[in-house]
Design an enzyme around this catalytic site. Structure first.
Site, PDB file in Angstrom:
ATOM      1  N   VAL A  26       0.860  -1.176   0.000  1.00  0.00           N
ATOM      2  CA  VAL A  26       0.000   0.000   0.000  1.00  0.00           C
ATOM      3  C   VAL A  26       0.904   1.236   0.000  1.00  0.00           C
ATOM      4  O   VAL A  26       1.824   1.345   0.821  1.00  0.00           O
ATOM      5  CB  VAL A  26      -0.927   0.005   1.224  1.00  0.00           C
ATOM      6  CG1 VAL A  26      -1.821   1.251   1.203  1.00  0.00           C
ATOM      7  CG2 VAL A  26      -1.784  -1.261   1.249  1.00  0.00           C
ATOM      8  N   LYS A  27       0.636   2.152  -0.903  1.00  0.00           N
ATOM      9  CA  LYS A  27       1.464   3.355  -1.031  1.00  0.00           C
ATOM     10  C   LYS A  27       0.894   4.480  -0.170  1.00  0.00           C
ATOM     11  O   LYS A  27      -0.272   4.848  -0.310  1.00  0.00           O
ATOM     12  CB  LYS A  27       1.537   3.799  -2.487  1.00  0.00           C
ATOM     13  CG  LYS A  27       2.244   2.794  -3.385  1.00  0.00           C
ATOM     14  CD  LYS A  27       2.254   3.224  -4.840  1.00  0.00           C
ATOM     15  CE  LYS A  27       3.285   4.303  -5.086  1.00  0.00           C
ATOM     16  NZ  LYS A  27       3.436   4.580  -6.538  1.00  0.00           N
ATOM     17  N   ILE A  28       1.750   5.020   0.705  1.00  0.00           N
ATOM     18  CA  ILE A  28       1.386   6.159   1.551  1.00  0.00           C
ATOM     19  C   ILE A  28       2.398   7.270   1.292  1.00  0.00           C
ATOM     20  O   ILE A  28       3.604   7.026   1.365  1.00  0.00           O
ATOM     21  CB  ILE A  28       1.397   5.778   3.041  1.00  0.00           C
ATOM     22  CG1 ILE A  28       0.330   4.712   3.328  1.00  0.00           C
ATOM     23  CG2 ILE A  28       1.164   7.013   3.920  1.00  0.00           C
ATOM     24  CD1 ILE A  28       0.305   4.239   4.771  1.00  0.00           C
TER      25      ILE A  28
END
Length: 930
Positions: free
Chosen positions: A138-140
């Site tokens: 998941v990209k944050i």
């Protein structure tokens, strides 16, 4: 050596910075993975904006979800998740072979949440759960608000790709968040060996911004200009090299060693934005200067191809650190603050991704609104059907073969279960392709140049569709003979040269009367020409244990190919009944099955607006319930012939118990507004040739279903399977058994008795004659109402008969005649004219083919048909060997038997017998009003 593979040897993983549906489905990504070049993939809102909003790759999915009532946000989420799941599944072997060290696919938390820690974390949790794959990241974004969310996500065991890192200070915070998250997991006694993270350091954007400021200094000239020129294109690489040094120091320290002993992995630096923006720099500039162990480089396709072609793979990331520090210090002396630049780039990056996110939503919103309008007033009914199917778990029950979907009777359950083998054909038939291909190769070696297929209905229609859809394949010329008309049989016989023509006798039951008669004819001819070698020119395709199998073995046929006993005829397109003719034609049957397999997988989806087969079934059922039961098939030229197969599937599956879908196939389309309120249009869109016309009909209020079809064998295989699911599901909604045909046998039995009488020398017993003149006679109802005036001419009788067709009804024109070009053209003209004049379609059937296609619908479906069966004396007839009758007599017995069956069901049916085949053309023209 391939420079890309050399990168992996040097410890750098190459990930692809690109994701799109065609990359996933075309095999391009799987080939890159198999070649060992690509070991992961990233995505971002800008990539998805271009993929979803600016191509037609996602149009059908958007259309289906919009018509099912989903919002733009829900549609975007569903599309994104589907692609990410698909990609993670393709990379799963890489993930497993690397023991969880590689094979990751990244999905982005909405950039609109980048400045809200709580909502970012909630969205990260949702995406992690929704994708539900161990190799998703998941990209944050690495904003100040993102850092706490990153730490907590790592602590919860979520794989995180920290994106939009520009500054060394922020990178230090990212490393700290990762370490703290791992430490918290260890303190809680949770495992850390599966937790993976990368820190995405953006590269070329740094140069783009700083070079613009340097260029401003260059325009000033003087000493500062010279220093500025020397620093162009240096800042991004220098910044990244110092970040790598920071990474080495952090993960070589005792603090991480303690975590490593618990199984923790390093958080690899990932070089993002490594394509060259400035044409003055080499296209592999950023790749070549950032090569080192424990790193990831994400490359767009063009950069990957460039590096493969001429890239240099050498360790470079750890070199010239002092020079890198000096270059950044030199920028400061020129008044260019790295802190200001990186702060600006972080804010700009978040804003750009947020803008792409909003642009994508707006694009989907506009497209969805337009696509939702196509289905018109059926939208609510379709949505209700989908809710009903969700509650009834139709998708799951379909795939486990629950007979209660179609029958509530215990005694009918076994019969239904014995007809659900078609669901497994895309997988099961792959194992038989080798054996079938070998048989076809032997046929080629035997010198056969042509093949003639003797079959009816489900045994012939798929082959006919494939023959007409792919006329350019380099295979054996195939002719499908599904007629007992003596003129048609004679023409086929003249084309079937002995010794070079293979005869395929095809029948599931092995007792199809038409196939028996045709086989007798061609067998006697072969024996006369080839004697004891005749069997080598024949192949039988039939179920095990049938009379046809016995005959074939007794006569020494070249091959007897067994069909699947758990698949009904109209559902057999993807079995040997379709695949053997396909191989003879030279089709790519692997592609045919792969297309069907992909559709089968899509039709397993329990989110039914994502399920193409169940969704179409819901539309068909909703339309029928709304009295839009005339399912009118339109197709772009590549799939123009598909309708003759779909016609049988719909008519024979649903036409019973007074209900049914009424397929309208091959009718010339009218101008906008030319369809009545009883129509549903289904458009198989392949090239978009009919786009303007079908959208015009939709604007006029006719509900329209657009099916985006791929070209080639894969597209045809997918449509075969989609329609099989759709019709089966539509029958469930309509309370019908999709797998029986209770009224077909009645016509067969009556025709059989008439043939038996003829063979005994007895005349045909005809229904009551209600009109006759000049060699023509009309048979039908005995009531006074059903009698045209005795003085009527043939055109007047045709007008009288047409007047029986009321609003919402259909004229079934059933011609026992050779379909020569002149007659076919006249039929097209008559169909268009009758529709335009009466507002009703003509359902066209050629006898005896229609008996195995629409015959069930005409007798068991809704009482909305006026049927006209037309026969004529043959100018020259052909004996059926061993039968003591001719094909002309057999054909007439079939027509009379069907008329008797229709009248026994109290249907409005008429038989017209003519003394001359030329008069058939006059009848058709009269129906058209000419």
């Amino acid at each position: 050596m391939n420079p890309v593979l050399r990168l992996h040897e040097l410890g750098q993983s190459v990930w692809l910075d690109y994701i799109r549906r065609d990359l996933l489905e075309s095999g391009q990504l799987s080939r890159l993975i198999a070649a060992g070049e690509v070991r992961g993939i990233t995505s971002n809102p800008t990539i998805f904006e271009h993929a979803i909003a600016k191509t037609d790759l996602y149009t059908e999915d958007i259309r289906r979800m919009a018509q099912a009532g989903r919002s733009a946000e829900q549609i975007m989420d569903a599309l994104t998740l589907a692609d990410i799941r698909h990609a993670t599944d393709q990379f799963r072997p890489v993930y497993e072979s690397s023991d969880g060290g590689d094979g990751f696919v990244s999905i982005e938390v909405s950039p609109t949440l980048a400045r809200n820690s709580t909502e970012t974390l909630e969205e990260a949790r949702r995406l992690w759960s929704a994708v539900n794959r161990p190799n998703v990241m998941v990209k944050i974004p690495a904003t100040a608000q993102g850092i706490p969310a990153i730490e907590q996500a790592i602590a919860e065991g979520i794989n995180i790709n920290i994106t939009l890192i520009f500054s060394l200070d922020r990178y230090g915070e990212v490393i700290e968040a990762y370490l703290r998250g791992l430490e918290r997991r260890v303190e809680q006694g949770a495992s850390v060996d599966h937790v993976a993270s990368v820190a995405s350091f953006f590269v070329s954007r740094v140069d783009s911004t700083i070079d613009a400021r340097l260029d401003a200094l260059l325009r000033e000239e003087g000493p500062r200009a010279e220093r500025a020129a020397a620093l162009r294109g240096k800042a991004a690489v220098a910044n990244a090299k110092l970040a790598y040094a920071q990474f080495q120091a952090a993960f070589a320290a005792e603090r991480f060693d303690r975590l490593r002993r618990s199984g923790a992995r390093v958080q690899r630096p990932l070089w993002a934005s490594t394509s060259t923006k400035d044409p003055a720099y080499p296209d592999t500039y950023y790749v070549e200067n950032l090569i080192g162990p424990d790193t990831v480089d994400t490359l767009p396709l063009a950069t990957l191809e460039a590096f493969r072609d001429h890239g240099r793979a050498e360790l470079t990331i750890g070199t010239d650190l002092s020079l890198s520090q000096a270059q950044l210090a030199a920028l400061e002396t020129l008044g260019i603050s790295m802190a200001q630049v990186t702060d600006h780039l972080e804010k700009e990056g978040v804003d750009k991704f947020a803008a792409s996110h909003e642009a994508l939503l707006e694009s989907i919103r506009g497209k969805a609104e337009k696509l939702r309008a196509e289905i018109g007033g059926l939208a609510e009914a379709v949505q209700a059907r989908l809710r009903e199917a969700t509650e009834a778990r139709v998708a799951k029950r379909l795939w486990v073969g629950d007979p209660a979907l179609w029958t509530a009777r215990a005694q009918g359950s076994e019969a239904v279960q014995s007809r659900l083998g078609w669901l497994r054909l895309p997988d099961e038939m792959e194992t038989q392709i080798g054996e079938l291909s070998a048989a076809v190769e032997e046929i080629r070696k035997g010198g056969f140049e042509r093949a003639i297929l003797l079959g009816m209905g489900g045994s012939s229609l798929a082959a006919e569709v494939m023959r007409k859809t792919f006329p350019d394949r380099e295979g054996i010329e195939l002719e499908v003979l599904d007629s007992t008309d003596p003129q048609t049989v004679s023409k086929a016989t003249r084309r079937a040269s002995p010794g070079v023509t293979l005869t395929l006798a095809v029948s599931k039951s092995g007792s199809t009367a038409e196939v028996e008669a045709l086989l007798s004819h061609f067998w006697e001819r072969a024996v006369k020409k080839e004697g004891e070698r005749a069997g080598a020119s024949f192949v039988a395709i039939t179920d095990p244990g049938t009379p046809l199998e016995s005959t074939a073995r007794q006569r020494g046929f070249r091959a007897v190919i067994p069909g699947p006993v758990d698949v009904g005829g109209r559902y057999s397109a993807l079995s040997v009944f379709g695949l053997m003719p396909a191989l003879l034609l030279g089709l790519d049957v692997h592609a045919l099955l792969q297309g069907a397999g992909r559709m089968a997988e899509a039709c397993r989806a329990e989110e039914l607006d994502w399920n193409p087969g169940i969704f179409l079934g819901a539309v068909l059922a909703a339309a029928a319930a709304a009295s839009r039961d005339k399912v009118t098939l339109l197709a772009d030229p590549p799939f123009a012939e598909f309708g003759i197969w779909a016609e049988q599937l719909m008519a024979e599956s649903s036409g019973k118990s007074g209900h049914g879908l009424i397929p309208v196939v091959g009718e010339p389309p009218p101008e906008a507004g030319g369809y009545g309120s009883d129509r549903l249009l289904v458009y198989l869109r392949v090239g978009g040739e009919l786009d303007v016309r079908v959208q015009g009909w939709a604007r006029e209020g006719t509900p329209l279903v657009v099916l985006e079809c791929r070209k080639g064998e894969a597209g045809l295989g997918a449509e075969f399977f989609r329609w099989e699911v759709a019709v089966a599901v539509a029958c469930h909604f309509l309370g019908l058994n999709a797998f029986d045909q209770p009224d077909v046998q009645s016509a067969k039995d009556r025709a059989g008795k008439l043939v038996k009488a003829l063979r005994a020398g007895k005349p045909l017993k005809l229904p009551e004659k209600i009109w006759h003149a000049k060699g023509s006679a009309l048979f039908g109802h005995a009531s006074a109402m059903a009698r045209p005036p005795a003085s009527s001419t043939l055109p007047e009788v045709m007008k009288w008969l047409g007047d029986w067709v009321r609003d919402g009804e259909v004229l079934a024109l059933l011609l026992y005649s050779d379909p020569d070009p002149a007659l076919e053209r006249a039929v097209l003209v008559a169909r268009a004219a009758f529709r335009d004049r009466r507002g009703a379609p003509i359902l066209m059937g050629w006898g005896p083919r229609y008996l195995h296609s629409t015959g069930q619908l005409l007798k068991g479906g809704p009482d909305k048909f006026v049927s006209l069966i037309v026969t004529a004396d043959a100018e020259s007839d052909v004996e059926i060997p061993g039968w003591k009758i001719t094909f002309g007599q057999f054909e007439k017995a079939q027509a009379v038997g069907d008329l008797q069956a229709l009248l026994a069901r109290r249907r409005r049916a008429f038989g017209l017998h003519l003394s001359s085949r030329a008069d058939v053309l006059k009848v058709v023209r009269a129906l058209g009003g000419s």
